[in-house]
Write an enzyme that holds these catalytic residues in place. Sequence first.
Site, PDB file in Angstrom:
ATOM      1  N   ASP A  42       9.366 -27.475 -53.081  1.00 33.08           N
ATOM      2  CA  ASP A  42      10.617 -27.844 -52.409  1.00 33.08           C
ATOM      3  C   ASP A  42      10.425 -28.256 -50.959  1.00 33.08           C
ATOM      4  O   ASP A  42      11.348 -28.769 -50.336  1.00 33.08           O
ATOM      5  CB  ASP A  42      11.599 -26.677 -52.477  1.00 33.08           C
ATOM      6  N   HIS A  57       5.916 -18.214 -52.951  1.00 41.04           N
ATOM      7  CA  HIS A  57       6.174 -18.320 -54.378  1.00 41.04           C
ATOM      8  C   HIS A  57       5.744 -17.033 -55.049  1.00 41.04           C
ATOM      9  O   HIS A  57       4.758 -16.419 -54.637  1.00 41.04           O
ATOM     10  CB  HIS A  57       5.393 -19.507 -54.973  1.00 41.04           C
TER      11      HIS A  57
END
Length: 436
Positions: free
Chosen positions: A371, A313
């Site tokens: 996710d 991320h």
Amino acid sequence: MKLAENKATLSFSQGGAPIELPIYKGSIGPDVIDIRKLYAQTGMFTYDPGFLSTAATQSAITYIDGDKGELLYRGYPIEQLATNCDFLETCHLLLYGELPNAAQKAEFTSRVTNHTMVNEQMQFFLRGFRRDAHPMAVLTGLVGGLSAFYHDSTDINNPKHREIAAIRLIAKMPTLVAMAYKYSVGQPFVYPKNHLSYAGNFLHMMFATPCEEYKVSPVLERAMDRIFTLHADHEQNASTSTVRLCGSSGTNPFAAIAAGVACLWGPAHGGANEACLNMLEEIQAMGGISKVGEFMEKVKDKNSGVKLMGFGHRVYKNYDPRAKLMQETCNEVLTELGLENDPLFKLAKALEKIALEDEYFVSRKLYPNVDFYSGIVQRAIGIPVPLFTAIFALARTVGWIAQLNEMISDPEYKIGRPRQLFSGAVKRDVQPIGTR
Ligand code: CMC
């Protein structure tokens, strides 16, 4: 935004007077250096592709501490919101700054549920798509199309228009996503049922048919609601910045949100949940857990172009707090459905374990993001993989609108217009075609 006590001084190695730049303090997080007058004072721009060090706005909505792995909506930790509040309370919080009390919640819920139906004409618009169209292609079109149906809420500078557009978008997104699904499988559209909860109504519109009753399972309803809450906002990510940039031209809210949907579609952003599940299915087809080592070698090989989807991320350099909550929900849903031995869940856990111990991932601070597990939950609920990103868009709509409304109300807001370092041809003359 408060002026900090210290200032930044910018000096130049080849002479010229140094200039002083103000520094501002937020309530938490890094200070910012105000460079708005830099060009006027020095004739230079800053260069920051991908906004690695640039705050494009001030905002009071969502705060992420990427090192700690902390996510706050309006100051409240995501863990508390996901556990103690439902999605519509979270919407109220994001839009208006505070969690609702019981009366405010009832009023807000009633306002949203009164807008869940879409204009009947939308069906004909939808029917123009091929049945095998990707749901994100359909959703981008349908959301943009809302501006052609609701003319009384398209003036972004009018607070009343913004308010009604916000309610309409939050209310109608589940209906549109469910319609896109029903169309893709050739089933009749199911109208919203306003006595159901926001998440329950979505599940009903997805899975009921005129010939069979669909009873909403409380466990799946809670899981869906949690998925919505965890995705509701995430600071100045790519799609939110797209919505802000698009809205900064004064375009209508539906068009700005459609731009957000389009941006979210990409596999580096919202499309990662779909890409992650496809990846798990591929490894499973190769032989499952026994092939994890081989797959990881490909991920670590820069020439392979393979990434471990659902990992890494831009902001989190620690475990994404949403991933932890999603893993919990995953356990709950799989148990409810008797799928405790789901091979993809086992595979995901094995991948996670190896990655968390592997030097490649450890040194780059790559951890599971939201996710990584959300696809497994959605698949277990019965949601087809191509619809995952559309559900992310449904949930993120409230965040996009809250951010858009914040921008329009900010006295410092200007049309977004980045500058560039030009590296192309300098001025030259067009030659006649025969001599080129
Ligand atoms: N698998 C393998 N290597 C990775 C991964 C990954 N998933 N993510 C980052 N890296 C490597 C990258 O190759 C780079 O290595 P090096 O320093 O040797 O060149 C290093 O880690 C830093 O990565 P980066 O690409 O500079 O980081 P970024 O901040 O530009 O990208 C990201 C962030 C999310 C786009 C990226 O981590 C990624 O593509 N992850 C997979 C896709 C994904 O799961 N996206 C969902 C994000 S969460 C949902 C959302 O908010 O939209």
